[in-house]
Motif scaffolding. Structure first.
Motif, mmCIF file in Angstrom:
data_model
loop_
_atom_site.group_PDB
_atom_site.id
_atom_site.type_symbol
_atom_site.label_atom_id
_atom_site.label_comp_id
_atom_site.label_asym_id
_atom_site.label_seq_id
_atom_site.Cartn_x
_atom_site.Cartn_y
_atom_site.Cartn_z
ATOM 1 N N GLN A 293 50.780 45.349 29.808
ATOM 2 C CA GLN A 293 50.489 43.933 30.033
ATOM 3 C C GLN A 293 49.175 43.731 30.773
ATOM 4 O OE1 GLN A 293 52.361 41.424 28.738
ATOM 5 N NE2 GLN A 293 53.447 43.075 27.731
ATOM 6 N N GLU B 292 46.041 41.595 29.436
ATOM 7 C CA GLU B 292 45.491 40.488 30.222
ATOM 8 C C GLU B 292 43.974 40.616 30.392
ATOM 9 O OE1 GLU B 292 45.120 36.984 31.975
ATOM 10 O OE2 GLU B 292 46.913 37.716 30.979
ATOM 11 N N ARG C 29 42.461 39.590 27.230
ATOM 12 C CA ARG C 29 42.542 38.126 27.075
ATOM 13 C C ARG C 29 41.410 37.437 27.828
ATOM 14 N NH1 ARG C 29 48.836 38.118 27.981
ATOM 15 N NH2 ARG C 29 49.519 38.014 25.827
ATOM 16 N N GLN C 30 41.084 37.935 29.012
ATOM 17 C CA GLN C 30 39.989 37.346 29.782
ATOM 18 C C GLN C 30 38.679 37.433 29.000
ATOM 19 O OE1 GLN C 30 40.195 35.755 32.771
ATOM 20 N NE2 GLN C 30 42.409 36.014 32.648
ATOM 21 N N ASN D 107 37.177 43.545 34.105
ATOM 22 C CA ASN D 107 37.965 43.126 32.944
ATOM 23 C C ASN D 107 37.502 43.773 31.651
ATOM 24 O OD1 ASN D 107 39.837 41.475 34.231
ATOM 25 N ND2 ASN D 107 38.447 39.744 34.223
#
Length: 178
Positions: A27, A31, A34-35, A67
């Motif tokens: 996850q 995430e 996704r950023q 990220n």
């Protein structure tokens, strides 16, 4: 006001469109991807729908460089004066000031021409560091196993085992094969 509307629209798209398909997905990894996806979407919105030329071009968007790092990337903590502009293209002609683990469809000419937000079967971002990784030096590696991908509609998807080991950067594996 226009930028605020874009942020709200991006948040709504994420709330509706981002869903995780597949099993045993990290996850945190999803995430981070996704950023980056949101930053790519905002870049396009701010540039009349023109896709970003590379993930490195998102540096001005305020995305935390952390990220852009995949957990399984053996080069994530490597100090270098310059890094490849794409995690799957260690010999790319351009470079980045920070490490980018993920691969971006816009960096692959054979895939960039297929970038169409209405085609949910084409991947936009890919992470090939989630399977077995054998570093080969100079930011290269032989990889096998699945790929984590964010498709054009924002869905996170993990592919089946793609075989291998094979060198990084197979565009078909990264962005097209299910």
């Amino acid at each position: 006001m226009g930028c605020g509307v874009l942020v709200v629209a991006a948040a709504l798209v994420l709330a509706i469109g981002l869903r995780i398909r597949g099993k045993k997905m990290d996850q945190g990894e999803a995430e981070r991807m996704r950023q980056v996806y949101v930053a790519l979407s905002m870049y396009e919105s701010s540039n009349d729908g023109i896709p970003a030329p590379s993930l490195a071009s998102l540096a001005v968007s305020g995305v935390d460089p952390a990220n852009f790092l995949a957990t399984g990337d053996p080069y994530a903590n490597t100090k270098a004066p310059a890094y490849p502009i794409d995690g799957s293209r260690p010999r790319a002609p351009r470079s980045s000031a920070y490490r980018i683990s993920f691969s971006y469809a816009g960096a692959f000419p054979e895939i960039a021409k297929r970038l169409n937000r209405s085609d949910p079967l084409v991947g936009l971002l890919a992470n090939e560091w989630i399977g077995k990784v054998s570093p080969t030096g100079d930011f290269g590696a032989d990889v096998s196993g699945p790929i984590m991908r964010i498709t054009m509609d924002g869905s996170v998807y993990q592919t089946a085992d793609r075989g291998g080991p094979k060198p990084l950067g197979d565009a078909e594996d990264l962005f097209l094969r299910r």
